[in-house]
Motif scaffolding. Structure first.
Motif, mmCIF file in Angstrom:
data_model
loop_
_atom_site.group_PDB
_atom_site.id
_atom_site.type_symbol
_atom_site.label_atom_id
_atom_site.label_comp_id
_atom_site.label_asym_id
_atom_site.label_seq_id
_atom_site.Cartn_x
_atom_site.Cartn_y
_atom_site.Cartn_z
ATOM 1 N N SER A 145 -1.755 1.702 -1.379
ATOM 2 C CA SER A 145 -2.862 2.077 -2.265
ATOM 3 C C SER A 145 -3.108 0.984 -3.297
ATOM 4 O O SER A 145 -4.253 0.686 -3.631
ATOM 5 C CB SER A 145 -2.546 3.380 -2.996
ATOM 6 N N ASP A 148 -5.132 -1.802 -2.159
ATOM 7 C CA ASP A 148 -6.527 -1.402 -1.918
ATOM 8 C C ASP A 148 -7.213 -0.982 -3.218
ATOM 9 O O ASP A 148 -8.300 -0.422 -3.212
ATOM 10 C CB ASP A 148 -6.517 -0.217 -0.929
ATOM 11 N N GLN A 151 -10.990 -2.316 -3.839
ATOM 12 C CA GLN A 151 -12.072 -1.883 -2.942
ATOM 13 C C GLN A 151 -12.077 -0.379 -2.725
ATOM 14 O O GLN A 151 -13.110 0.201 -2.429
ATOM 15 C CB GLN A 151 -11.942 -2.596 -1.592
ATOM 16 N N LYS A 152 -10.922 0.241 -2.826
ATOM 17 C CA LYS A 152 -10.810 1.697 -2.664
ATOM 18 C C LYS A 152 -11.306 2.205 -1.307
ATOM 19 O O LYS A 152 -11.820 3.308 -1.203
ATOM 20 C CB LYS A 152 -11.551 2.427 -3.781
ATOM 21 N N SER A 153 -11.171 1.377 -0.276
ATOM 22 C CA SER A 153 -11.641 1.794 1.050
ATOM 23 C C SER A 153 -10.872 3.013 1.535
ATOM 24 O O SER A 153 -11.430 3.910 2.149
ATOM 25 C CB SER A 153 -11.447 0.673 2.063
ATOM 26 N N LEU A 154 -9.564 3.011 1.260
ATOM 27 C CA LEU A 154 -8.737 4.110 1.769
ATOM 28 C C LEU A 154 -9.051 5.425 1.057
ATOM 29 O O LEU A 154 -8.942 6.493 1.626
ATOM 30 C CB LEU A 154 -7.256 3.764 1.621
ATOM 31 N N ILE A 187 -10.591 -2.079 8.217
ATOM 32 C CA ILE A 187 -9.867 -2.656 7.097
ATOM 33 C C ILE A 187 -8.393 -2.464 7.395
ATOM 34 O O ILE A 187 -7.991 -1.376 7.819
ATOM 35 C CB ILE A 187 -10.260 -1.939 5.797
ATOM 36 N N PHE A 189 -4.042 -3.397 6.439
ATOM 37 C CA PHE A 189 -3.034 -3.793 5.458
ATOM 38 C C PHE A 189 -1.769 -4.124 6.227
ATOM 39 O O PHE A 189 -1.242 -3.279 6.951
ATOM 40 C CB PHE A 189 -2.769 -2.650 4.472
ATOM 41 N N ARG A 198 -4.306 -7.123 2.276
ATOM 42 C CA ARG A 198 -5.513 -6.479 2.777
ATOM 43 C C ARG A 198 -6.323 -7.453 3.616
ATOM 44 O O ARG A 198 -6.454 -8.630 3.268
ATOM 45 C CB ARG A 198 -6.358 -6.009 1.589
ATOM 46 N N GLU A 200 -9.977 -7.636 6.405
ATOM 47 C CA GLU A 200 -11.145 -6.909 6.929
ATOM 48 C C GLU A 200 -11.561 -7.515 8.250
ATOM 49 O O GLU A 200 -11.459 -8.719 8.432
ATOM 50 C CB GLU A 200 -12.326 -7.030 5.955
#
Ligand SMILES: [Zn+2]
Length: 484
Positions: A145, A148, A151-154, A187, A189, A198, A200
């Motif tokens: 977390s 990420d 970007q807060k994609s998760l 995305i 990790f 991270r 992409e």
């Protein structure tokens, strides 16, 4: 002296002695001073706390003592492990007799395996919910977390997306995790030096242009789908030409249409339709051509000459069931039985049906007016005015001076004023003269800026040529006939 010490304490001292014995035996003779110092300095604390726990709980079981010792030693790296290994008392003794190496190798011959999982995200799932159900530690979840954080994609993962991850066993350590957003984007990790990095992946689909055409025998949708044109494309087509063609009333058997659109492929497989680049429609003796073009105002459809397909007005500002009274300058009024021109169109609709602003403008009146009942009048500028009457009520904030956008809900159908049933009486005025709203030529939307037009015209020529080359012989013949 033995009598002075409670039995429990004797037991404890015995354990501590055994423990110390292990430390001395287990460490090779050349054990560093540090290790020895460590074990010595810790010992008093061990006794103290172990005692405490014994008195508090009143328990005399060996296991409890052991547990306590382990947890008190948790700050030290090697000792708890040693004690853990030699759990029971007799095992401790055994280890004394064995060569020191076996009891000290953490994993005698570690066999790492990587477990791979793929999970489809369900409603209410979160990263920690999914991973913890696979026994991934809170610490690893926290580390991913953190990687990420920006970007807060998760955090934003949605139901239907896939989460793929690899866990090393037996350690249970998370090695790799990938959120597949769609077929083109993911995305991931990767664990590196106990942190997660991270990355992409963005794939670009191959785009090809496809031409299709159809003849209408039943409806746009039935015949379009028979010609293998996907429904979303047909809906878009109806939107493009909806300003000029009323698809409920104007469609005739024998009408034709064609479209040039993009198809997206990935690894040779079609994954989606792209944009409609251009389309033509032959409707009831009229022809329309529309070309997609992007300016800094966004993408829109234009005629080959650069006029917007979109009009400044919606033809019908309400979803109606039928036209209950037509525009008629010499009509006999149904209530007064006198010659009273009907200067608008009556659209019968259920009471409460939303009424939309036909175009952008400013409300010049909203209130009661004799026969009209509740009425809204909008000024659109350039001499255009629209009027909406017999309304049951107004949309919130509808008052003189209010700015409205085309399609905004301004009021609701009713039968206030002189009306025999719920309907919208709609008037369209140009420079004060009433026009038939059903047939009036609607002005085009704002024209394309000149600088854009300069680039657009040669582009449009190319697109029209591409359409012409693709047209079937029949389609070309129909077009040629209409042009004469
Ligand atoms: Zn009317």
């Amino acid at each position: 002296m033995a009598k002075l010490i409670p039995a429990k304490h004797l037991l404890l001292i015995g354990i501590v002695c055994a423990f110390l014995a292990i430390v001395f035996f287990a460490f090779p003779t050349g054990a560093s001073k540090d290790t020895q110092n460590m074990s010595l300095t810790i010992t008093p604390q061990v006794i103290k706390e172990a005692e405490l726990s014994l008195f508090e709980s009143g328990s005399s079981s060996l296991n409890n003592v052991k547990t306590q010792v382990i947890s008190n030693q948790a700050t030290h790296n090697s000792l708890p492990y040693l004690i853990d290994k030699g759990g029971e008392n007799d095992q401790l003794n055994n280890s004394n007799t064995k060569p020191s190496t076996s009891s000290f190798t953490a994993n005698p011959s570690p066999k790492f395996t990587i477990e791979k999982h793929s999970v489809q995200i369900k409603e209410g799932d979160s990263l920690s919910k999914v991973l913890s159900s696979y026994q991934v530690s809170a610490n690893d979840i926290y580390k991913v977390s953190s990687a990420d954080k920006k970007q807060k994609s998760l955090l934003r993962m949605r139901p239907g997306q896939h989460l793929e991850f690899a866990i090393e066993q037996p350690s249970g350590s998370l090695k790799h995790i990938k959120l597949v957003l769609n077929r083109l984007q993911s995305i991931d990790f990767k664990r590196k030096n106990d942190q997660f990095e991270r990355g992409e992946t963005n794939r670009t689909p191959d785009i090809s242009q496809t031409y299709k055409e159809a003849v209408i025998n039943n409806s746009l949708f039935v015949d379009g789908m028979n010609a293998n044109i996907d429904q979303p494309l047909l809906i878009e087509l109806a939107n493009i030409f909806g300003w000029d063609i009323d698809f409920a009333l104007d469609i005739r058997k024998g009408d034709r249409f064609s479209l040039l659109y993009e198809e997206k492929f990935l690894d040779g497989e079609k994954i989606a339709n792209g944009k409609i680049l251009a389309a033509q429609f032959i409707n009831n003796g009229r022809t329309f051509q529309a070309i997609r073009y992007e300016t800094n105002k966004g993408a829109n459809y234009y005629t080959p000459d650069g006029l917007a397909m979109r009009k400044a007005f919606i033809r019908t500002p309400v979803d109606f069931t039928r036209i209950s009274s037509k525009f008629n300058p010499n009509r006999l009024h149904p209530i007064f039985k006198t010659s009273r021109p009907h200067r608008g169109v009556d659209y019968a609709a259920a009471s409460g049906t939303p009424v939309k602003a036909a175009g952008d403008g400013k409300v010049s009146f909203a209130g009661k007016q004799r026969g009209y009942g509740n009425v809204v009048i909008i000024n659109h500028g350039k001499g255009y005015q629209t009027l909406y009457a017999h309304l049951r009520g107004f949309a919130r904030g509808m008052r003189k001076g209010k700015k409205v956008k085309q399609g905004n809900i301004i009021a609701y159908v009713g039968q206030t004023g002189w009306a025999t049933g719920p309907h919208l009486h709609y008037e369209f005025r140009v420079n004060g003269v009433h026009k038939n709203p059903v047939t009036v030529k609607l002005p085009n939307d704002d024209p394309m800026p000149k600088a854009d037009l300069k680039k657009y015209l040669p582009y449009a020529q190319g697109v029209v040529a591409a359409l012409t080359n693709s047209n079937s012989a029949e389609f070309s013949q129909r077009l040629a006939l209409l042009k004469d």
